[in-house]
Design a protein around this motif. Structure first.
Motif, PDB file in Angstrom:
ATOM      1  N   SER A  84       0.524   3.872  -2.725  1.00  0.00           N
ATOM      2  CA  SER A  84      -0.122   5.277  -2.601  1.00  0.00           C
ATOM      3  C   SER A  84       0.885   6.395  -2.801  1.00  0.00           C
ATOM      4  O   SER A  84       0.406   7.514  -3.361  1.00  0.00           O
ATOM      5  N   GLU A 107      -0.382   9.229   5.582  1.00  0.00           N
ATOM      6  CA  GLU A 107      -0.340   8.048   4.795  1.00  0.00           C
ATOM      7  C   GLU A 107      -0.333   6.900   5.593  1.00  0.00           C
ATOM      8  O   GLU A 107      -0.763   5.838   5.424  1.00  0.00           O
ATOM      9  N   GLU A 108       0.512   6.853   6.821  1.00  0.00           N
ATOM     10  CA  GLU A 108       0.280   5.879   7.820  1.00  0.00           C
ATOM     11  C   GLU A 108      -1.064   5.262   8.150  1.00  0.00           C
ATOM     12  O   GLU A 108      -1.207   3.937   8.601  1.00  0.00           O
ATOM     13  N   GLU A 131       0.784  -1.300  -0.143  1.00  0.00           N
ATOM     14  CA  GLU A 131       0.131  -0.114  -0.139  1.00  0.00           C
ATOM     15  C   GLU A 131       0.817   1.198   0.026  1.00  0.00           C
ATOM     16  O   GLU A 131       0.489   2.297  -0.709  1.00  0.00           O
ATOM     17  N   GLU A 132       1.809   1.399   0.704  1.00  0.00           N
ATOM     18  CA  GLU A 132       2.790   2.488   0.709  1.00  0.00           C
ATOM     19  C   GLU A 132       3.277   2.722  -0.694  1.00  0.00           C
ATOM     20  O   GLU A 132       3.186   3.880  -1.065  1.00  0.00           O
ATOM     21  N   GLU A 133       3.793   1.867  -1.270  1.00  0.00           N
ATOM     22  CA  GLU A 133       4.421   2.066  -2.714  1.00  0.00           C
ATOM     23  C   GLU A 133       3.356   2.555  -3.616  1.00  0.00           C
ATOM     24  O   GLU A 133       3.476   3.423  -4.415  1.00  0.00           O
ATOM     25  N   SER A 184       3.771  11.851   5.801  1.00  0.00           N
ATOM     26  CA  SER A 184       3.881  10.426   5.894  1.00  0.00           C
ATOM     27  C   SER A 184       3.059   9.880   7.162  1.00  0.00           C
ATOM     28  O   SER A 184       2.350   8.778   7.192  1.00  0.00           O
TER      29      SER A 184
END
Length: 129
Positions: A22, A51-52, A18-20, A48
């Motif tokens: 997003s 996003e977390e 998901e981080e990549e 950040s």
């Protein structure tokens, strides 16, 4: 942004990378000016925390902004074009006991994997339409 393989990992219920995804969607949907400003930020750390707290569940994917949805939709279509057969053809082969049994064990396993991948991709298409 997406690592060496340039791919994202999707599961039935959420994006596993998901981080990549997003960050990639955020960057690819920016204007040139927004990108320059974002790039100049110190290590892209300012958001950040935001996003977390965001998990890219199927529900969250369906609520993405229109440009991100379009980008994902088009990407999924391109990915599906890489397969030799469509989802229905794979399902028909799985349902045809005689044809299925003619496949080697390895071909049967590959069929199940491809079918599962295509089902996840079709689910994503529905979420971002």
């Amino acid at each position: 942004m997406v690592g060496e393989e340039g791919a994202f990992v999707l599961g039935w219920d959420e994006v596993l990378t998901e981080e990549e995804l997003s960050v990639t969607l955020k960057v690819l949907c920016m204007s040139e000016e927004e990108f320059k400003e974002y790039k100049e930020q110190d290590g892209w750390e300012d958001d950040s925390e935001e996003e977390e707290n965001t998990t890219l569940s199927n529900e969250a994917l369906s609520r993405l902004k229109t440009p991100c949805k379009k980008l994902l939709y088009d990407s999924v279509l391109l990915t599906l074009e890489c397969y030799g057969a469509d989802l229905k053809a794979e399902q028909d082969l799985l349902n045809n006991k005689e044809a299925y049994e003619k496949l080697s064990r390895r071909e049967q396993q590959a069929l199940h994997v491809r079918y599962g991948q295509k089902r996840i991709l079709h689910q994503l298409l529905e979420l971002v339409q």
